[in-house]
Design an enzyme around this catalytic site. Structure first.
Site, PDB file in Angstrom:
ATOM      1  N   THR A  28      -8.378  -2.576   7.133  1.00 11.80           N
ATOM      2  CA  THR A  28      -8.861  -3.202   5.894  1.00 11.80           C
ATOM      3  C   THR A  28      -8.309  -4.600   5.695  1.00 11.80           C
ATOM      4  OG1 THR A  28      -7.053  -2.278   4.572  1.00 11.80           O
ATOM      5  CG2 THR A  28      -9.062  -0.950   4.787  1.00 11.80           C
ATOM      6  N   CYS A  32      -0.374  -2.763   0.492  1.00  8.48           N
ATOM      7  CA  CYS A  32      -0.281  -2.028  -0.767  1.00  8.48           C
ATOM      8  C   CYS A  32       1.169  -1.650  -1.065  1.00  8.48           C
ATOM      9  CB  CYS A  32      -1.105  -0.738  -0.707  1.00  8.48           C
ATOM     10  SG  CYS A  32      -2.834  -0.957  -0.272  1.00  8.48           S
ATOM     11  N   CYS A  36       0.147   3.437  -3.966  1.00  4.44           N
ATOM     12  CA  CYS A  36      -1.261   3.073  -4.146  1.00  4.44           C
ATOM     13  C   CYS A  36      -2.130   4.335  -4.193  1.00  4.44           C
ATOM     14  CB  CYS A  36      -1.725   2.168  -3.013  1.00  4.44           C
ATOM     15  SG  CYS A  36      -3.441   1.609  -3.194  1.00  4.44           S
ATOM     16  N   ARG A  39      -6.894   6.325  -0.687  1.00  5.22           N
ATOM     17  CA  ARG A  39      -6.724   7.358   0.324  1.00  5.22           C
ATOM     18  C   ARG A  39      -5.673   6.937   1.353  1.00  5.22           C
ATOM     19  NH1 ARG A  39     -11.890   8.763   3.862  1.00  5.22           N
ATOM     20  NH2 ARG A  39     -11.349   6.701   4.684  1.00  5.22           N
ATOM     21  N   ARG A  61      -3.779  -9.390   2.817  1.00  7.61           N
ATOM     22  CA  ARG A  61      -3.833  -9.816   1.417  1.00  7.61           C
ATOM     23  C   ARG A  61      -3.487  -8.637   0.518  1.00  7.61           C
ATOM     24  NH1 ARG A  61      -8.136  -7.786  -1.207  1.00  7.61           N
ATOM     25  NH2 ARG A  61     -10.013  -7.203  -0.021  1.00  7.61           N
ATOM     26  N   CYS A  63      -3.517  -5.765  -2.263  1.00  3.32           N
ATOM     27  CA  CYS A  63      -4.501  -4.817  -2.767  1.00  3.32           C
ATOM     28  C   CYS A  63      -4.821  -5.125  -4.231  1.00  3.32           C
ATOM     29  CB  CYS A  63      -3.944  -3.397  -2.632  1.00  3.32           C
ATOM     30  SG  CYS A  63      -4.977  -2.109  -3.354  1.00  3.32           S
ATOM     31  N   CYS A  66      -3.787  -1.641  -6.522  1.00  3.63           N
ATOM     32  CA  CYS A  66      -2.419  -1.263  -6.894  1.00  3.63           C
ATOM     33  C   CYS A  66      -1.534  -2.459  -7.226  1.00  3.63           C
ATOM     34  CB  CYS A  66      -1.764  -0.441  -5.784  1.00  3.63           C
ATOM     35  SG  CYS A  66      -1.388  -1.367  -4.271  1.00  3.63           S
ATOM     36  N   ASP A 439      41.952   1.132 -12.488  1.00  8.68           N
ATOM     37  CA  ASP A 439      41.555   0.859 -13.861  1.00  8.68           C
ATOM     38  C   ASP A 439      41.965   2.030 -14.756  1.00  8.68           C
ATOM     39  OD1 ASP A 439      39.512  -0.926 -15.593  1.00  8.68           O
ATOM     40  OD2 ASP A 439      39.214   1.187 -16.076  1.00  8.68           O
TER      41      ASP A 439
END
Length: 510
Positions: A28, A32, A36, A39, A61, A63, A66, A439
């Site tokens: 694609t 993401c 996301c 699927r 690039r 998504c 999401c 301490d």
């Protein structure tokens, strides 16, 4: 995490990994966040990247579904004390925007060429690409959360021109700024307002006790805190600023709302980064709590207060002064001394809501502020000496240091010991594995915990490494709770109505 651990995380859509790595899908061309809702892609088509900048450099690039830039940052930058982790802390603080790559490299002690090679190898992207991704994230936040003019957002996010801003938004998100703004899921502040109001993303659970920690140490006129809010003034590179953070546990989504009352837009990215560090919003509380709860000494307190955060610092130099004044005395006594010292600070140029002063600079403390301090002369001299060293530039430390670097810089100072260095490391660089065993409050906290019979446990809590800083926070909370319980008066003995003191039967004589 290896490939299959990450793949199982995206298959489960586990939100706590958002921001810790990014999933790129070759078929694609999109990257993401792990949660996301799309699927789950086939494993053969997936590549994981440490940063969004690396995914973008590889040709992917973001998504649109999401919005992987709208996530908390990775907690790895505090866990990692290597060059990559130190560089990311400085990049997020806006060092490249102010000083360029050469300035970043100089702070880290490398040439720009060496630094580029290291970051490209470790994170998959060079410093300019990482800074570009940070700018894109800031720009996205402002576009969807405010009604600021696009041109103002461009410069506030650190871009040098509107054209560069438009090109970057288009390349990263495949949308114009106007289209990205249209994806806003929250109501934006009206254009007429002078304040910016933003929702701060974080990983749940979130324990609001961090606000109590800051509130009991707040200096009137400079800070203001309650159990669910914190506000203060501060000095940034280009001018004075003022902000407020509110937490509403009863609202849907339990939002953390940041209201910026005043800031020079060139300082906006740095302010956002420092507020996130102050409230430890990039932490992974599920992983931290799981490690701490495995120690039987801490199991009960972790169960009672899940999601505890480690307070950071919005000004490293201020934090060192506060640590030096606060060592070996109570929180109340330290606050009293700091209130006296605050008179040496200047008036804020953006006063409002009772916040009208700035914490004194190192130069102001060295010149005259030390005269306002009371107590042992040795302590006063050590505070003055540290302030003079910072004012002259002989002492330079900050978010880009690691623990060993802080030790080398701070321990030679008179009046600075291991406790001070550890406390500064916790709050300035977010070092997660500091245990302040000497301490007094930590020791009291250990005594207040339920014993772990039959368990051979180390007194320095090394079993919970690398999260001992958070163990320290739990022990401080336990000590404060035990002290409050000790001060609480015992309930009055109640007498039954049928047997008052006047009706108590006398003992029969023998």
């Amino acid at each position: 995490m290896d490939f299959w651990q990450r793949y199982r995380a995206i298959d489960a859509r586990d939100t706590r990994f958002d921001g810790q790595f990014y999933t790129a899908v070759r078929t694609t061309g999109i990257y993401c966040r792990p949660s996301c809702p799309a699927r789950t892609p086939k494993a053969d088509n997936v590549t994981f990247y440490e940063t969004s900048a690396a995914a973008h450099e590889a040709g992917y690039r973001a998504c649109k579904r999401c919005l992987p830039e709208a996530v908390p940052g990775t907690p790895a930058w505090n866990v990692r004390s290597d060059i990559a982790g130190r560089a990311m802390r400085l990049i997020n603080d806006g060092v490249i925007n102010r000083d360029g790559v050469e300035g970043l490299a100089a702070r880290l002690g490398y040439s720009s060429r060496q630094l580029n090679r290291i970051l490209s190898h470790e994170l998959g992207a060079g410093p300019l690409s990482l800074a570009r991704a940070s700018r894109a994230q800031t720009a996205r936040t402002l576009l969807v959360s405010t009604a600021m003019k696009v041109s103002d957002i461009a410069f506030a996010a650190g871009f040098s021109s509107v054209r560069q801003f438009n090109e970057t938004i288009g390349e990263v998100f495949a949308m114009t700024p106007s289209a990205l703004r249209a994806t806003a899921r929250h109501h934006r502040a009206p254009a007429a307002t002078t304040a910016l109001t933003l929702n701060l993303p974080y990983r749940e659970p979130f324990d609001p006790g961090v606000f109590d920690f800051l509130a009991v140490r707040a200096i009137p006129g400079i800070e203001e805190g309650t159990s669910h809010s914190y506000a203060r003034t501060l000095r940034l590179t280009h001018g004075d600023a003022r902000f407020r953070v509110d937490y509403d546990a009863g609202a849907p989504g339990r939002p953390l709302v940041l209201t910026i009352g005043a800031v020079d837009l060139r300082d906006l990215a740095a302010l956002l980064s420092r507020v996130r560090r102050l409230l430890d919003l990039d932490a992974d509380p599920v992983a931290i709590d799981a490690a701490l709860a495995a120690d039987p000494r801490l199991a009960a307190t972790v169960a009672a207060t899940p999601g505890m955060r480690m307070p950071g610092a919005v000004d490293p130099q201020e934090l060192l002064i506060r640590a030096m004044i606060g060592q070996q005395i109570t929180v109340a006594a330290a606050r009293t001394a700091l209130v006296q010292l605050s008179a040496a600070g200047s008036e804020s140029l953006v006063p409002a809501d009772g916040l009208h002063r700035l914490f004194p600079t190192a130069a102001q403390i060295a010149e005259s502020g030390f005269e306002l301090l009371r107590g042992p002369q040795r302590r006063i001299d050590s505070v003055r000496g540290a302030a003079a060293a910072m004012a002259s530039g002989d002492l330079d430390f900050g978010y880009g240091d690691d623990v060993h670097g802080l030790e080398a810089k701070l321990l030679p100072l008179a009046g600075v010991g291991p406790w001070t260095v550890g406390y500064v490391a916790m709050r300035v660089i977010g070092a997660p594995d500091v245990f302040l065993g000497n301490d007094a409050a930590v020791r009291n906290g250990i005594r207040s915990l339920a014993p772990a019979p039959g368990a051979a446990l180390n007194p320095d809590f090394r079993e919970v490494s690398p999260w001992r800083s958070y163990a320290t926070m739990h022990l401080w909370r336990a000590a404060a709770a035990a002290q409050a319980a000790a001060r609480k008066p015992p309930p009055a003995t109640q007498q039954t109505p049928t047997q008052t003191s006047a009706q108590t039967p006398k003992k029969a004589k023998p």
